[in-house]
Enzyme design. Structure first.
Site, PDB file in Angstrom:
ATOM      1  N   THR A 138      35.756  54.619  72.755  1.00 21.65           N
ATOM      2  CA  THR A 138      35.235  54.566  74.118  1.00 21.65           C
ATOM      3  C   THR A 138      33.936  53.771  74.119  1.00 21.65           C
ATOM      4  O   THR A 138      33.451  53.362  73.072  1.00 21.65           O
ATOM      5  CB  THR A 138      34.989  55.989  74.670  1.00 21.65           C
ATOM      6  OG1 THR A 138      34.779  55.907  76.071  1.00 21.65           O
ATOM      7  CG2 THR A 138      33.786  56.646  74.018  1.00 21.65           C
ATOM      8  N   ALA A 177      34.236  45.960  77.307  1.00 19.91           N
ATOM      9  CA  ALA A 177      35.672  46.152  77.538  1.00 19.91           C
ATOM     10  C   ALA A 177      36.470  44.900  77.189  1.00 19.91           C
ATOM     11  O   ALA A 177      37.618  44.996  76.752  1.00 19.91           O
ATOM     12  CB  ALA A 177      35.917  46.559  78.984  1.00 19.91           C
ATOM     13  N   CYS A 191      36.289  45.226  73.061  1.00 18.19           N
ATOM     14  CA  CYS A 191      36.729  46.446  72.373  1.00 18.19           C
ATOM     15  C   CYS A 191      38.090  46.891  72.912  1.00 18.19           C
ATOM     16  O   CYS A 191      38.212  47.212  74.094  1.00 18.19           O
ATOM     17  CB  CYS A 191      35.697  47.558  72.579  1.00 18.19           C
ATOM     18  SG  CYS A 191      36.215  49.127  71.863  1.00 18.19           S
ATOM     19  N   SER A 229      38.361  50.351  74.815  1.00 18.04           N
ATOM     20  CA  SER A 229      37.620  50.535  76.066  1.00 18.04           C
ATOM     21  C   SER A 229      38.306  49.719  77.146  1.00 18.04           C
ATOM     22  O   SER A 229      38.937  48.712  76.861  1.00 18.04           O
ATOM     23  CB  SER A 229      36.168  50.064  75.908  1.00 18.04           C
ATOM     24  OG  SER A 229      35.507  50.794  74.894  1.00 18.04           O
TER      25      SER A 229
END
Length: 182
Positions: free
Chosen positions: A10, A166, A169, A172
């Protein structure tokens, strides 16, 4: 947890610019390399929106830590630093809590803190902190934007930084949720 990816999958970012304090989280819940949910809520406001908190790690563990933090905040009359230190001590020393697999960021008008199960309570420099698998991407972006984009608000910096994280990753997503200290 059998999978180390699930612990860190996350992005949570908290920052302070001028007098604006904001925390942001993506909405993705992953287990290993599988996306289980894209609209999860990993943030909470505490003490009538005077304290904000977010977690990375096991959902059940994060929710348990939110509950423990709320109790500490009430016990210590909304003193975030003292509450965080007491929670970290319990987290480190308690036989049950020691097994919780999560990290937290908490913030109020005076402090932004990272809490870990190792007993760490870290107040990062530069009024910005991030945790999770996308944390370093969000942290880097936020620090750069805070240094060079004086016209952006804390909310704009958080959103841009979270979107960069985001993009980079895989654990995410772009479903960004934000909370502010009021």
């Amino acid at each position: 947890m059998s999978d180390n990816l699930a612990l860190h999958g996350t992005t949570i970012l908290c920052l302070k610019k001028n007098e604006e304090i904001i925390i942001a989280a993506d909405g993705q819940v992953s287990h290993g390399n599988t996306v289980l949910k894209s609209t999860a809520r990993k943030l909470r406001t505490i003490a009538n929106n005077k304290i904000i908190a977010g977690f990375a790690g096991s959902t059940a563990d994060g929710l348990a830590l939110f509950e423990k933090l709320e109790v500490k905040i009430e016990q210590h009359k909304h003193n975030l630093l003292r509450s965080a230190v007491e929670l970290a001590k319990d987290w480190r020393n308690d036989k049950y809590l020691r097994r919780l697999e999560a990290m937290m960021i908490v913030g109020d008008r005076s402090h932004i803190l990272i809490l870990t199960g190792n007993g760490d309570v870290v107040e990062p420099e530069n009024n910005v902190a991030a945790i999770g698998s996308g944390g370093l991407f969000a942290l880097s972006a936020a620090r750069a934007l805070m240094s060079y984009e004086n016209n952006l608000t804390a909310e704009e910096i958080a959103l841009k930084s979270m979107n960069i994280a985001a993009d980079l990753c895989v654990f995410s997503n772009h479903n960004i949720i934000m909370e502010k200290v009021v």
